[in-house]
Design a protein around this motif. Structure first.
Motif, PDB file in Angstrom:
ATOM      1  N   THR A 122     -25.584 -14.004  26.529  1.00 46.33           N
ATOM      2  CA  THR A 122     -25.303 -14.461  27.897  1.00 46.33           C
ATOM      3  C   THR A 122     -24.781 -15.887  27.968  1.00 46.33           C
ATOM      4  O   THR A 122     -24.303 -16.318  29.019  1.00 46.33           O
ATOM      5  CB  THR A 122     -26.579 -14.388  28.742  1.00 46.33           C
ATOM      6  OG1 THR A 122     -27.568 -15.289  28.178  1.00 46.33           O
ATOM      7  CG2 THR A 122     -27.151 -12.972  28.762  1.00 46.33           C
ATOM      8  N   GLN A 123     -24.906 -16.642  26.859  1.00 50.71           N
ATOM      9  CA  GLN A 123     -24.535 -18.061  26.813  1.00 50.71           C
ATOM     10  C   GLN A 123     -25.413 -18.920  27.718  1.00 50.71           C
ATOM     11  O   GLN A 123     -25.075 -20.067  28.029  1.00 50.71           O
ATOM     12  CB  GLN A 123     -23.051 -18.271  27.156  1.00 50.71           C
ATOM     13  CG  GLN A 123     -22.099 -17.635  26.166  1.00 50.71           C
ATOM     14  CD  GLN A 123     -22.345 -18.109  24.739  1.00 50.71           C
ATOM     15  OE1 GLN A 123     -22.308 -19.306  24.462  1.00 50.71           O
ATOM     16  NE2 GLN A 123     -22.620 -17.172  23.827  1.00 50.71           N
ATOM     17  N   LEU A 124     -26.535 -18.376  28.153  1.00 50.95           N
ATOM     18  CA  LEU A 124     -27.543 -19.156  28.859  1.00 50.95           C
ATOM     19  C   LEU A 124     -28.486 -19.770  27.823  1.00 50.95           C
ATOM     20  O   LEU A 124     -28.386 -19.500  26.627  1.00 50.95           O
ATOM     21  CB  LEU A 124     -28.327 -18.272  29.818  1.00 50.95           C
ATOM     22  CG  LEU A 124     -27.550 -17.585  30.939  1.00 50.95           C
ATOM     23  CD1 LEU A 124     -28.463 -16.631  31.703  1.00 50.95           C
ATOM     24  CD2 LEU A 124     -26.930 -18.607  31.897  1.00 50.95           C
ATOM     25  N   SER A 125     -29.417 -20.588  28.282  1.00 51.62           N
ATOM     26  CA  SER A 125     -30.443 -21.082  27.367  1.00 51.62           C
ATOM     27  C   SER A 125     -31.284 -19.908  26.882  1.00 51.62           C
ATOM     28  O   SER A 125     -31.392 -18.888  27.559  1.00 51.62           O
ATOM     29  CB  SER A 125     -31.324 -22.113  28.086  1.00 51.62           C
ATOM     30  OG  SER A 125     -30.573 -23.252  28.454  1.00 51.62           O
ATOM     31  N   ASN A 126     -31.885 -20.053  25.694  1.00 54.08           N
ATOM     32  CA  ASN A 126     -32.695 -18.973  25.154  1.00 54.08           C
ATOM     33  C   ASN A 126     -34.180 -19.273  25.287  1.00 54.08           C
ATOM     34  O   ASN A 126     -34.579 -20.245  25.933  1.00 54.08           O
ATOM     35  CB  ASN A 126     -32.314 -18.690  23.700  1.00 54.08           C
ATOM     36  CG  ASN A 126     -32.547 -19.899  22.800  1.00 54.08           C
ATOM     37  OD1 ASN A 126     -33.192 -20.874  23.183  1.00 54.08           O
ATOM     38  ND2 ASN A 126     -32.035 -19.846  21.596  1.00 54.08           N
ATOM     39  N   ARG A 127     -35.003 -18.427  24.677  1.00 53.71           N
ATOM     40  CA  ARG A 127     -36.453 -18.560  24.814  1.00 53.71           C
ATOM     41  C   ARG A 127     -36.939 -19.895  24.246  1.00 53.71           C
ATOM     42  O   ARG A 127     -37.844 -20.517  24.803  1.00 53.71           O
ATOM     43  CB  ARG A 127     -37.136 -17.404  24.086  1.00 53.71           C
ATOM     44  CG  ARG A 127     -38.651 -17.377  24.246  1.00 53.71           C
ATOM     45  CD  ARG A 127     -39.038 -16.643  25.489  1.00 53.71           C
ATOM     46  NE  ARG A 127     -40.301 -17.116  26.029  1.00 53.71           N
ATOM     47  CZ  ARG A 127     -40.954 -16.510  27.012  1.00 53.71           C
ATOM     48  NH1 ARG A 127     -40.467 -15.418  27.557  1.00 53.71           N
ATOM     49  NH2 ARG A 127     -42.073 -17.009  27.485  1.00 53.71           N
ATOM     50  N   ARG A 128     -36.352 -20.326  23.137  1.00 54.79           N
ATOM     51  CA  ARG A 128     -36.754 -21.601  22.542  1.00 54.79           C
ATOM     52  C   ARG A 128     -36.564 -22.752  23.533  1.00 54.79           C
ATOM     53  O   ARG A 128     -37.455 -23.574  23.738  1.00 54.79           O
ATOM     54  CB  ARG A 128     -35.932 -21.855  21.278  1.00 54.79           C
ATOM     55  CG  ARG A 128     -36.252 -23.164  20.563  1.00 54.79           C
ATOM     56  CD  ARG A 128     -35.048 -23.613  19.745  1.00 54.79           C
ATOM     57  NE  ARG A 128     -34.677 -22.620  18.763  1.00 54.79           N
ATOM     58  CZ  ARG A 128     -35.142 -22.594  17.515  1.00 54.79           C
ATOM     59  NH1 ARG A 128     -36.004 -23.489  17.119  1.00 54.79           N
ATOM     60  NH2 ARG A 128     -34.740 -21.661  16.670  1.00 54.79           N
ATOM     61  N   ALA A 129     -35.381 -22.807  24.141  1.00 56.99           N
ATOM     62  CA  ALA A 129     -35.094 -23.876  25.102  1.00 56.99           C
ATOM     63  C   ALA A 129     -35.994 -23.758  26.323  1.00 56.99           C
ATOM     64  O   ALA A 129     -36.452 -24.768  26.879  1.00 56.99           O
ATOM     65  CB  ALA A 129     -33.628 -23.813  25.519  1.00 56.99           C
ATOM     66  N   PHE A 130     -36.247 -22.531  26.765  1.00 64.59           N
ATOM     67  CA  PHE A 130     -37.119 -22.310  27.923  1.00 64.59           C
ATOM     68  C   PHE A 130     -38.532 -22.809  27.645  1.00 64.59           C
ATOM     69  O   PHE A 130     -39.146 -23.484  28.484  1.00 64.59           O
ATOM     70  CB  PHE A 130     -37.156 -20.830  28.284  1.00 64.59           C
ATOM     71  CG  PHE A 130     -38.220 -20.483  29.292  1.00 64.59           C
ATOM     72  CD1 PHE A 130     -38.076 -20.826  30.633  1.00 64.59           C
ATOM     73  CD2 PHE A 130     -39.372 -19.810  28.903  1.00 64.59           C
ATOM     74  CE1 PHE A 130     -39.059 -20.515  31.562  1.00 64.59           C
ATOM     75  CE2 PHE A 130     -40.358 -19.493  29.824  1.00 64.59           C
ATOM     76  CZ  PHE A 130     -40.204 -19.843  31.159  1.00 64.59           C
ATOM     77  N   ASP A 131     -39.070 -22.498  26.467  1.00 64.60           N
ATOM     78  CA  ASP A 131     -40.417 -22.949  26.117  1.00 64.60           C
ATOM     79  C   ASP A 131     -40.523 -24.467  26.193  1.00 64.60           C
ATOM     80  O   ASP A 131     -41.498 -25.012  26.719  1.00 64.60           O
ATOM     81  CB  ASP A 131     -40.783 -22.469  24.711  1.00 64.60           C
ATOM     82  CG  ASP A 131     -41.100 -20.982  24.669  1.00 64.60           C
ATOM     83  OD1 ASP A 131     -41.268 -20.382  25.747  1.00 64.60           O
ATOM     84  OD2 ASP A 131     -41.169 -20.419  23.564  1.00 64.60           O
ATOM     85  N   ASP A 132     -39.519 -25.154  25.658  1.00 65.90           N
ATOM     86  CA  ASP A 132     -39.526 -26.624  25.679  1.00 65.90           C
ATOM     87  C   ASP A 132     -39.450 -27.156  27.113  1.00 65.90           C
ATOM     88  O   ASP A 132     -40.160 -28.095  27.486  1.00 65.90           O
ATOM     89  CB  ASP A 132     -38.354 -27.169  24.863  1.00 65.90           C
ATOM     90  CG  ASP A 132     -38.515 -26.904  23.375  1.00 65.90           C
ATOM     91  OD1 ASP A 132     -39.638 -26.629  22.939  1.00 65.90           O
ATOM     92  OD2 ASP A 132     -37.505 -26.958  22.650  1.00 65.90           O
ATOM     93  N   LYS A 133     -38.568 -26.555  27.915  1.00 66.69           N
ATOM     94  CA  LYS A 133     -38.395 -26.998  29.299  1.00 66.69           C
ATOM     95  C   LYS A 133     -39.649 -26.748  30.114  1.00 66.69           C
ATOM     96  O   LYS A 133     -40.069 -27.606  30.905  1.00 66.69           O
ATOM     97  CB  LYS A 133     -37.201 -26.258  29.913  1.00 66.69           C
ATOM     98  CG  LYS A 133     -36.846 -26.698  31.338  1.00 66.69           C
ATOM     99  CD  LYS A 133     -36.197 -28.051  31.368  1.00 66.69           C
ATOM    100  CE  LYS A 133     -35.676 -28.385  32.766  1.00 66.69           C
ATOM    101  NZ  LYS A 133     -35.051 -29.717  32.838  1.00 66.69           N
TER     102      LYS A 133
END
Length: 356
Positions: free
Chosen positions: A183-194
């Motif tokens: 999707t070119q969106l952020s992934n789970r890794r980036a979501f966890d950090d955010k």
């Protein structure tokens, strides 16, 4: 994919079945393992499914990582990031060493200037030879310092440019590692950090929200039209969500057909309106094959909202947003619901199962 004990578990969705399979196999509930088991479950690669099943109930993390490296190249991106980071640290240490040398050289030069000045102004050193000697020493020192300084400046500039190249390389590795390739969106890794960072600033909790979203009946789409069509729909859904909200809103694909938004600067009523705009955009978008005219729709989405001020930390915020999402699903789907005390929490996933 059947569970290792040979029986299917009657649980509400794919995420639950994947989590259940991981639990009974004793697999650590971390993002890269969840990705492996999710892909094995949906059957995207029959060979992957067979290899996971062959591990039995004693799968080691090394064995899982070896399979992950085989089927998902991004499992190695962390190594690339570490390599770029180490390279930058090395460049920085070299630059600091150079600047330390320059400081030492300047200190020596300043001492020499003081000594020379004192010699010239010494009333007892009136001979022409002493003065000439002092001027000669001063001239030599000045010339050496200018030459050395020029070389050091050029070296500092060169090293600074090299560090900038490494920094850009590191930024690109991080961007790739934090981006969902489909999707070119952020992934789970980036979501966890955010998500974890939300509670770093308590002053913003009243205007920060987590929105969890799930495509309705997506398993039926995959079963009816196949996973390639499902992947195209996922990519389209991601694009529609991104186009429906302002640019500063964080959006991630957090699982198979699951998405998340972290919205800052809005109260609950405004967040609900933003989520409703996303829901309506999807509801009114036709999903058809451009050549055959096959209609894959309707494609709708359910969303759960929770404000950061209604939770004590990221795990509770995730759980409450997921409870609201479950209620939206349970009340007919294709709707937005905000968390309220008293909502029935029958199957809310814990954010902590995804944390490494």
């Amino acid at each position: 994919m059947n569970t290792p004990v040979g029986q299917k578990v009657q649980v509400p969705d794919i995420a639950a079945q994947v989590t259940y399979a991981m639990r009974i196999m004793g697999v650590a509930p971390i993002p890269r393992n969840y990705e492996l088991f999710y892909e094995a479950y949906i059957g995207s690669s029959p060979q992957l499914t067979r290899e996971i099943a062959a591990l039995g109930n004693k799968a080691s993390q090394d064995e899982l990582d070896a399979i992950g490296a085989k089927y998902f190249s991004h499992h190695h991106r962390a190594e690339a990031i570490d390599g770029a980071h180490d390279k930058m640290v090395s460049q920085l240490e070299g630059l600091l060493h150079l600047l330390t040398q320059e400081q030492s050289s300047l200190e020596s030069y300043n001492r020499l200037l003081d000594e020379t000045y004192n010699r010239i102004n010494n009333k007892n050193a009136a001979s022409v030879e002493i003065i000439r000697s002092a001027i000669t020493v001063l001239s030599a020192a000045t010339g050496d310092t200018i030459s050395q300084g020029k070389e050091r400046v050029e070296t500092v500039v060169r090293k600074s440019r090299e560090m900038d190249v490494v920094r850009r390389e590191l930024d690109e590795y991080k961007r790739i590692a934090n981006t969902d390739s489909l999707t070119q969106l952020s992934n789970r890794r980036a979501f966890d950090d955010k998500l974890a960072a939300i509670y770093n600033n308590t002053m913003l909790h009243n205007v920060t929200a987590l929105v969890l979203a799930d495509i309705d009946h997506f398993k039926k789409v995959n079963d009816t039209y196949g996973h390639p069509v499902g992947d195209k729909i996922l990519a389209s859904v991601g694009s529609i969500i991104r186009a429906s909200v302002r640019k500063d809103i964080f959006i991630a694909r957090t699982g198979g057909e699951e998405f998340a938004m972290i919205i800052e600067g809005n109260n609950q009523d405004e967040v609900v309106l933003i989520a409703e705009r996303v829901r309506m955009a999807l509801e009114h978008t036709p999903f058809k094959h451009s050549k055959t005219g096959v209609n894959y729709g309707p494609i709708t989405i359910s969303l759960g909202v929770c404000m950061a001020s209604d939770a004590e930390g990221p795990a509770e915020l995730y759980s409450k947003a997921d409870t609201a999402l479950y209620c939206a699903k349970n009340n007919g789907r294709n709707r937005v619901m905000a968390f309220e005390d008293g909502m029935k929490k029958e199957f809310a996933k814990s954010w902590l199962i995804y944390r490494k």
